[in-house]
Design an enzyme around this catalytic site. Structure first.
Site, PDB file in Angstrom:
ATOM      1  N   GLY A  58       0.643  -1.090  -0.015  1.00 57.72           N
ATOM      2  CA  GLY A  58       0.050  -0.039  -0.180  1.00 57.72           C
ATOM      3  C   GLY A  58       0.928   1.136  -0.082  1.00 57.72           C
ATOM      4  O   GLY A  58       2.059   1.109   0.374  1.00 57.72           O
ATOM      5  N   CYS A  85       5.154  -6.301   1.895  1.00 58.71           N
ATOM      6  CA  CYS A  85       5.674  -4.682   1.758  1.00 58.71           C
ATOM      7  C   CYS A  85       5.013  -4.109   2.957  1.00 58.71           C
ATOM      8  O   CYS A  85       5.367  -4.143   3.983  1.00 58.71           O
ATOM      9  CB  CYS A  85       5.294  -4.194   0.408  1.00 58.71           C
ATOM     10  SG  CYS A  85       6.099  -2.798   0.147  1.00 58.71           S
ATOM     11  N   TYR A  86       3.787  -3.166   2.539  1.00 61.04           N
ATOM     12  CA  TYR A  86       3.107  -2.429   3.534  1.00 61.04           C
ATOM     13  C   TYR A  86       2.594  -3.395   4.574  1.00 61.04           C
ATOM     14  O   TYR A  86       2.676  -3.150   5.705  1.00 61.04           O
ATOM     15  CB  TYR A  86       1.919  -1.519   2.782  1.00 61.04           C
ATOM     16  CG  TYR A  86       1.354  -0.830   3.851  1.00 61.04           C
ATOM     17  CD1 TYR A  86       1.717   0.534   4.023  1.00 61.04           C
ATOM     18  CD2 TYR A  86       0.128  -1.227   4.412  1.00 61.04           C
ATOM     19  CE1 TYR A  86       1.072   1.340   4.954  1.00 61.04           C
ATOM     20  CE2 TYR A  86      -0.608  -0.353   5.181  1.00 61.04           C
ATOM     21  CZ  TYR A  86      -0.146   0.808   5.388  1.00 61.04           C
ATOM     22  OH  TYR A  86      -0.898   1.693   6.465  1.00 61.04           O
ATOM     23  N   HIS A 173       8.096  -8.017  -3.122  1.00 58.72           N
ATOM     24  CA  HIS A 173       6.990  -8.333  -3.697  1.00 58.72           C
ATOM     25  C   HIS A 173       6.975  -9.923  -4.485  1.00 58.72           C
ATOM     26  O   HIS A 173       7.416  -9.836  -5.559  1.00 58.72           O
ATOM     27  CB  HIS A 173       6.631  -7.370  -4.838  1.00 58.72           C
ATOM     28  CG  HIS A 173       6.185  -6.267  -4.169  1.00 58.72           C
ATOM     29  ND1 HIS A 173       4.714  -5.876  -3.545  1.00 58.72           N
ATOM     30  CD2 HIS A 173       6.896  -4.884  -3.802  1.00 58.72           C
ATOM     31  CE1 HIS A 173       4.796  -4.690  -3.088  1.00 58.72           C
ATOM     32  NE2 HIS A 173       5.999  -4.015  -3.217  1.00 58.72           N
ATOM     33  N   GLU A 175       4.482 -11.685  -5.723  1.00 60.91           N
ATOM     34  CA  GLU A 175       3.670 -11.452  -6.625  1.00 60.91           C
ATOM     35  C   GLU A 175       4.103 -11.106  -7.956  1.00 60.91           C
ATOM     36  O   GLU A 175       3.557 -11.256  -9.096  1.00 60.91           O
ATOM     37  CB  GLU A 175       2.333 -10.852  -6.227  1.00 60.91           C
ATOM     38  CG  GLU A 175       2.369  -9.392  -6.158  1.00 60.91           C
ATOM     39  CD  GLU A 175       3.205  -8.732  -4.741  1.00 60.91           C
ATOM     40  OE1 GLU A 175       3.970  -9.445  -4.306  1.00 60.91           O
ATOM     41  OE2 GLU A 175       2.760  -7.626  -4.527  1.00 60.91           O
ATOM     42  N   ASP A 231     -17.885 -10.206 -21.061  1.00 58.85           N
ATOM     43  CA  ASP A 231     -18.279 -10.212 -19.541  1.00 58.85           C
ATOM     44  C   ASP A 231     -19.572 -10.337 -19.372  1.00 58.85           C
ATOM     45  O   ASP A 231     -20.294 -11.074 -18.746  1.00 58.85           O
ATOM     46  CB  ASP A 231     -17.675  -8.916 -18.944  1.00 58.85           C
ATOM     47  CG  ASP A 231     -16.147  -8.775 -19.219  1.00 58.85           C
ATOM     48  OD1 ASP A 231     -15.491  -9.754 -19.313  1.00 58.85           O
ATOM     49  OD2 ASP A 231     -15.576  -7.285 -18.885  1.00 58.85           O
ATOM     50  N   LYS A 374      -9.924 -10.894 -16.427  1.00 55.87           N
ATOM     51  CA  LYS A 374     -10.368 -11.151 -17.737  1.00 55.87           C
ATOM     52  C   LYS A 374     -10.244 -12.531 -18.165  1.00 55.87           C
ATOM     53  O   LYS A 374     -10.963 -13.245 -18.577  1.00 55.87           O
ATOM     54  CB  LYS A 374      -9.730 -10.056 -18.783  1.00 55.87           C
ATOM     55  CG  LYS A 374     -10.474 -10.097 -20.246  1.00 55.87           C
ATOM     56  CD  LYS A 374     -11.665  -9.270 -20.138  1.00 55.87           C
ATOM     57  CE  LYS A 374     -12.255  -9.053 -21.245  1.00 55.87           C
ATOM     58  NZ  LYS A 374     -13.532  -7.956 -21.227  1.00 55.87           N
TER      59      LYS A 374
END
Ligand code: XMP
Length: 518
Positions: A58, A85-86, A173, A175, A231, A374
């Site tokens: 964040g 992280c945050y 990170h 990710e 969608d 998506k």
């Protein structure tokens, strides 16, 4: 709406830029996960009974007043927590450690050195690895009970743990793909620490959603505005599988769709199609053309198309009367774009659905895809048996060909661009390039020029072909289409499309160009 899930990991959103990726990586470990705002009450989290909790990065500093926070009890529920992280700094701050501004910001690829401490997250890892760092603050003092498991040259705590309480803090990170072994670290957390089974599949998501919707909606009436895009199509099929004829889908053909697209949508969702739902197609082409006549300014065109759409839908909604639920094909990136993170229901602001809630008399909105990305929506669509032509289609703007015809719009110009576009798409497919570009289309420039056809002088229009490769549509490279393919497309367009005598291939990247022309 709630989803029925046996086993899930909760990602708590603190507003970091990689939060979508965290959820995505967890799902890649075949563990179901949902993103919730940091404002979600603790009781709600407890009620969800997650197998694990991940706190994201964040933009704030944990020690500043008013910074996004988490209650101490979150770490005392016996549920494993991973702070990133945050999230890592917050864990330390809340549990009695110290976080301070770092003398130097650490950003980018950084060598992380593992300390000789056994950690379930680093099982069988080499002693150093490259990780993605992005932080101004650092953990200067651990919370009681924690030990350091890795450091960098600038950062004494690149990761820390309290194995006994299943609490893990990572400053970098995992990710982000630039982090070596990042996916394995997350996998170790969700599979080994949280003991998730890792047997969740996108197919399960579809079936669980169908069950959840069925038990929620019962015999209620549901209305869905179908644009024919990925969608709304997937949302409509999920609903039709759940509630059958209690679903009514309204499809407004504004006359600015690709060639034969309205018929494709009707063949899939119409009364002769495979789904048991009520389908209403409104052929409103002429109304749109009348309103657009003589309008050349792009934003005005967009506004007219949006307004007219709402008017048409309003008339239909009036005939249908009150419904219990309104379906929206909101997907996770829409939720993020709205700036509300994962915290509340958001109305997709696409011209096809924006404003609908004000027109329709309904009790509640259903957004069955709001936690998905998506490509995950596409997987659900394929699982549900929706034709590939619909599910794998490239993005198409809401205002449709309205923004691919420079200048004023007429029925004749729409036909020109539809026919040229269909030829371009056929030849891309023929050349095996159908999936080799992320978005490609023909547009009608408003340029007329002199040409010669047979023995006749012509004064006709120029078509522009555009094809781009892109990951996020924010920047794009031009597709290097073989010259032989371009030449064939040019020959066919000038021969087969009336009033076109020139074809340009646009070689402008984005930036400085945009993908569309208006
Ligand atoms: P640009 O032209 O901004 O396009 O480079 C980026 C992506 O957004 C799509 N696009 C739109 N989609 N309504 C939409 O629903 C619009 O007004 C609109 N304008 C651009 C475009 O097709 C591309 O994928």
């Amino acid at each position: 709406m709630n989803t029925i899930q046996q086993e899930k990991v909760i990602v708590i959103d603190f507003g970091g830029q990689y939060n979508q990726l965290v959820a995505r990586r967890v799902r890649e470990c075949q563990v179901y996960c949902e993103i919730w705002s940091y404002k979600t009450p603790l009781d709600k989290i407890r009620e969800m009974n997650p197998k694990g909790i991940i706190l994201t990065g964040g933009p704030n500093s944990v020690y500043l007043e008013g910074a996004a926070s988490a209650p101490k009890e979150l770490f005392e529920m016996g549920i494993p927590v991973l702070g990133l992280c945050y999230g890592a700094q917050l864990m330390m701050h809340v549990l009695g450690g110290k976080v301070e501004r770092a003398p130097e910001r650490e950003y980018g690829r950084t060598k992380v050195i593992l300390d000789p401490v056994p950690s379930p997250l680093y099982e069988r890892f080499p002693s150093t690895m490259t990780c993605w760092m992005s932080h101004n603050d650092y953990i200067s003092q651990l919370a009681p009970g924690f030990e350091v498991t890795a450091h960098t040259d600038n950062c004494p705590v690149a990761s820390a743990q309290c194995v006994e309480k299943n609490l893990y803090a990572i400053q970098y990170h995992p990710e982000v793909l630039h982090t070596e072994f990042g996916k394995q670290i997350l996998s170790h957390f969700v599979l080994d620490v949280c003991e998730c089974a890792g047997d969740w599949r996108m197919d399960d998501f579809a079936e669980q959603q169908i069950e959840a919707i069925r038990s929620k909606v019962g015999s209620g009436k549901v209305l869905c505005a179908l644009s024919g895009g990925v969608d709304s199509s997937v949302a409509a099929v999920l609903l039709s599988r759940a509630v059958g004829k209690n679903l009514t889908c309204v499809f407004v053909d504004h006359g600015l769709l690709r060639k034969d697209e309205g018929d494709l949508v009707e063949s899939v969702f119409g009364n002769d199609g495979p789904y048991d739902l009520n389908f209403i197609r409104i052929n409103a082409q002429d109304r749109f053309y009348v309103r657009l006549a003589g309008v050349t300014e792009p934003e005005r065109k967009r506004r007219i198309i949006g307004e007219e759409f709402i008017r048409v839908f309003e008339e239909v909604a009036h005939q249908i009367g009150a419904v219990d639920y309104l379906v929206q094909g909101t997907i996770y990136p829409d939720v993020v774009e709205s700036g509300l993170g994962g915290e509340s229901a958001v109305i997709k602001s696409h011209h096809n659905v924006g404003g609908l809630p004000d027109l329709v008399d309904f009790k509640e909105i259903i957004e069955p895809l709001r936690d998905l990305f998506k490509d995950e929506v596409r997987k659900v669509g394929l699982h549900l048996g929706i034709p590939e032509d619909l599910v794998l289609r490239q993005p198409f703007p809401g205002p449709g060909l309205g923004i691919r015809i420079i200048g004023d719009i007429t029925a004749e110009k729409v036909k020109m661009v539809q026919n040229a576009d269909a030829i371009f798409r056929e030849e891309m497919k023929e050349a095996g390039l159908e999936r080799g570009a992320d978005q490609y289309f023909a547009a009608l420039t408003n340029v007329r020029s002199v040409g010669v056809m047979g023995d006749e002088r012509t004064y006709d229009y120029a078509i522009a072909l555009r094809s781009v490769n892109t990951v996020d549509f924010m920047t794009a490279d031009v597709t290097e289409i073989p010259y032989s393919v371009l030449k064939k497309v040019m020959t066919r367009i000038v021969n087969e499309v009336d009033h076109v005598n020139r074809v340009f291939y646009d070689i402008t990247s984005k930036p400085p160009g945009t993908i569309e022309y208006e």
